[in-house]
Scaffold this motif. Structure first.
Motif, mmCIF file in Angstrom:
data_model
loop_
_atom_site.group_PDB
_atom_site.id
_atom_site.type_symbol
_atom_site.label_atom_id
_atom_site.label_comp_id
_atom_site.label_asym_id
_atom_site.label_seq_id
_atom_site.Cartn_x
_atom_site.Cartn_y
_atom_site.Cartn_z
ATOM 1 N N LYS A 36 -6.688 10.578 -9.602
ATOM 2 C CA LYS A 36 -7.190 10.896 -8.267
ATOM 3 C C LYS A 36 -6.072 10.611 -7.291
ATOM 4 O O LYS A 36 -5.383 9.595 -7.436
ATOM 5 C CB LYS A 36 -8.356 9.973 -7.922
ATOM 6 N N PHE A 56 -14.124 -3.584 0.121
ATOM 7 C CA PHE A 56 -13.410 -2.877 -0.941
ATOM 8 C C PHE A 56 -12.247 -3.732 -1.459
ATOM 9 O O PHE A 56 -12.064 -3.900 -2.667
ATOM 10 C CB PHE A 56 -12.903 -1.534 -0.390
ATOM 11 N N CYS A 78 0.816 -1.220 0.000
ATOM 12 C CA CYS A 78 0.000 0.000 0.000
ATOM 13 C C CYS A 78 0.845 1.263 0.000
ATOM 14 O O CYS A 78 0.469 2.270 -0.580
ATOM 15 C CB CYS A 78 -0.927 0.033 1.215
ATOM 16 N N MET A 113 -8.279 3.330 -8.152
ATOM 17 C CA MET A 113 -7.219 2.460 -7.614
ATOM 18 C C MET A 113 -7.098 1.188 -8.454
ATOM 19 O O MET A 113 -8.077 0.504 -8.690
ATOM 20 C CB MET A 113 -7.523 2.100 -6.154
ATOM 21 N N PRO A 114 -5.889 0.866 -8.907
ATOM 22 C CA PRO A 114 -5.702 -0.402 -9.631
ATOM 23 C C PRO A 114 -5.835 -1.569 -8.645
ATOM 24 O O PRO A 114 -5.742 -1.365 -7.437
ATOM 25 C CB PRO A 114 -4.263 -0.315 -10.153
ATOM 26 N N PRO A 144 -4.298 9.125 -4.178
ATOM 27 C CA PRO A 144 -4.608 8.078 -3.196
ATOM 28 C C PRO A 144 -4.744 8.736 -1.817
ATOM 29 O O PRO A 144 -3.838 9.463 -1.407
ATOM 30 C CB PRO A 144 -3.371 7.169 -3.232
HETATM 31 C C1 HEC Z 1 -0.746 1.972 -7.332
HETATM 32 C C2 HEC Z 1 -1.197 2.895 -6.335
HETATM 33 C C3 HEC Z 1 -2.003 2.316 -5.163
HETATM 34 C C4 HEC Z 1 -1.655 1.306 -4.311
HETATM 35 C C5 HEC Z 1 -0.359 0.500 -4.303
HETATM 36 C C6 HEC Z 1 -2.729 1.186 -3.374
HETATM 37 N N1 HEC Z 1 -3.716 2.097 -3.636
HETATM 38 FE FE1 HEC Z 1 -5.367 2.438 -2.551
HETATM 39 N N2 HEC Z 1 -5.909 3.936 -3.775
HETATM 40 C C7 HEC Z 1 -5.195 4.361 -4.880
HETATM 41 C C8 HEC Z 1 -5.921 5.445 -5.537
HETATM 42 C C9 HEC Z 1 -5.483 6.173 -6.803
HETATM 43 C C10 HEC Z 1 -7.092 5.668 -4.768
HETATM 44 C C11 HEC Z 1 -8.217 6.664 -5.038
HETATM 45 C C12 HEC Z 1 -9.337 5.838 -5.614
HETATM 46 C C13 HEC Z 1 -10.627 6.587 -5.910
HETATM 47 O O1 HEC Z 1 -10.972 7.509 -5.153
HETATM 48 O O2 HEC Z 1 -11.293 6.193 -6.869
HETATM 49 C C14 HEC Z 1 -7.047 4.710 -3.672
HETATM 50 C C15 HEC Z 1 -8.020 4.601 -2.701
HETATM 51 C C16 HEC Z 1 -7.976 3.750 -1.631
HETATM 52 C C17 HEC Z 1 -8.961 3.698 -0.561
HETATM 53 C C18 HEC Z 1 -10.158 4.604 -0.411
HETATM 54 C C19 HEC Z 1 -11.411 3.987 -0.940
HETATM 55 C C20 HEC Z 1 -12.579 4.909 -0.730
HETATM 56 O O3 HEC Z 1 -13.639 4.430 -0.341
HETATM 57 O O4 HEC Z 1 -12.440 6.116 -0.947
HETATM 58 C C21 HEC Z 1 -8.573 2.715 0.290
HETATM 59 C C22 HEC Z 1 -9.286 2.273 1.549
HETATM 60 C C23 HEC Z 1 -7.368 2.148 -0.242
HETATM 61 N N3 HEC Z 1 -7.026 2.796 -1.409
HETATM 62 C C24 HEC Z 1 -6.687 1.104 0.368
HETATM 63 C C25 HEC Z 1 -5.508 0.579 -0.123
HETATM 64 C C26 HEC Z 1 -4.798 -0.501 0.518
HETATM 65 C C27 HEC Z 1 -5.231 -1.182 1.816
HETATM 66 C C28 HEC Z 1 -3.705 -0.753 -0.229
HETATM 67 C C29 HEC Z 1 -2.682 -1.818 -0.004
HETATM 68 C C30 HEC Z 1 -3.170 -3.172 0.028
HETATM 69 C C31 HEC Z 1 -3.718 0.172 -1.358
HETATM 70 N N4 HEC Z 1 -4.830 0.970 -1.266
HETATM 71 C C32 HEC Z 1 -2.750 0.250 -2.356
HETATM 72 C C33 HEC Z 1 -3.993 3.862 -5.312
HETATM 73 C C34 HEC Z 1 -3.311 2.824 -4.728
#
Ligand code: HEC
Length: 247
Positions: free
Chosen positions: A106, A126, A51, A150-151, A108
């Motif tokens: 967007k 999620f 993350c 988010m990918p 993160p």
């Molecule tokens: C490659 C980049 C990347 C990685 C690595 C990543 N994320 Fe994200 N994440 C994002 C992005 C970009 C968003 C914004 C998404 C959106 O708002 O549509 C996001 C949004 C989120 C959110 C918010 C969802 C919401 O309801 O608004 C959560 C929770 C989250 N990530 C958890 C994690 C967790 C836990 C990990 C590790 C397992 C992780 N992410 C790894 C890019 C990443």
């Protein structure tokens, strides 16, 4: 014997189940437990590996995390602080937010308080909710956050599940696709059960970060209630003693 109504009421109140914090929505129970330290340690490792490349946790310091979760400084520096820095630093992603916003469309969000704003059940749903959707730039979509930027960063672990749709004809004759479930797509390195554990640990860690003193507060709470019960008993015995001759 006359039943003391005050005593009955106090006992009933002390036995009443605690009001659970709202999980939000109707997602399946995340099954997390902030008192499970090994699970939190695994969650911290997952967070650092999967993350932190994109997300920060700017309200959490590395050394606080290490002290709370019983992680030695050596393990902390070698296995968790992958981007370097000092143990008293806060947890910052190596990726600048502006850069990330440009890449993903967007930024993160910071994840320090995400468990408090979304609830653990939502977070679990999620991380379970990514499915193949070739129409999206990332190739995936998400059941709980439609069209998320988010990918599916855990696709090599979970595999890529495919959505199953049902065609529903509305009253006005328009046919819509409704998502009814998933079928296995490309397999991942983990079995579904192992992936459930991975998500549970990760979400548990996010819950811990949302309120690092929670586990301590809850443990202390038990002693406070026990103390109050003993105090109550003593006060009641004393009251009986004082009033025994007054009739
Ligand atoms: C490659 C980049 C990347 C990685 C690595 C990543 N994320 Fe994200 N994440 C994002 C992005 C970009 C968003 C914004 C998404 C959106 O708002 O549509 C996001 C949004 C989120 C959110 C918010 C969802 C919401 O309801 O608004 C959560 C929770 C989250 N990530 C958890 C994690 C967790 C836990 C990990 C590790 C397992 C992780 N992410 C790894 C890019 C990443």
């Amino acid at each position: 014997m006359r039943i003391d109504r005050g005593l009955v009421l106090a006992l009933a109140l002390s036995l009443a189940p605690p009001v659970m914090a709202a999980g939000g929505g109707s997602y399946p129970d995340a099954g997390t437990d902030i008192h499970d330290t090994p699970s939190l340690q695994r969650g911290a490792r997952n967070f650092a590996n999967y993350c932190m490349g994109c997300h920060s946790a700017q309200y959490m310091r590395w050394n606080r995390l290490a002290a709370d979760l019983g992680i030695s400084e050596q393990v902390l520096e070698e296995n968790l602080m992958l981007a370097g820095g000092k143990p008293h630093d806060v947890i910052l992603s190596a990726m600048p937010a502006a850069q990330a916003a440009e890449w993903f469309g967007k930024a993160p969000p910071d994840l320090s308080l995400i468990a408090r704003s979304r609830g653990v059940d939502y977070l679990s749903a999620f991380l379970h909710g990514f499915y193949a959707d070739p129409s999206r730039p990332t190739g995936v979509n998400n059941t709980v956050l439609a069209n998320t930027a988010m990918p599916h960063v855990l696709a090599n672990l979970q595999g890529l599940q495919e959505a199953e749709y049902e065609l529903v004809t509305r009253e006005d004759g328009v046919t819509e696709q409704h998502l009814v479930g998933f079928k296995a797509g490309a397999p991942g390195e983990l079995t579904p059960e192992q992936y459930d554990d991975f998500v549970r640990d990760t979400v548990n860690f996010l819950d811990y970060m949302g309120e690092p003193v929670k586990a301590k507060r809850e443990r202390l709470g038990v002693w406070v209630v026990l103390f109050l019960l003993v105090l109550f008993l003593l006060a009641w015995l004393q009251k009986k003693e004082y009033w025994k001759d007054v009739r």
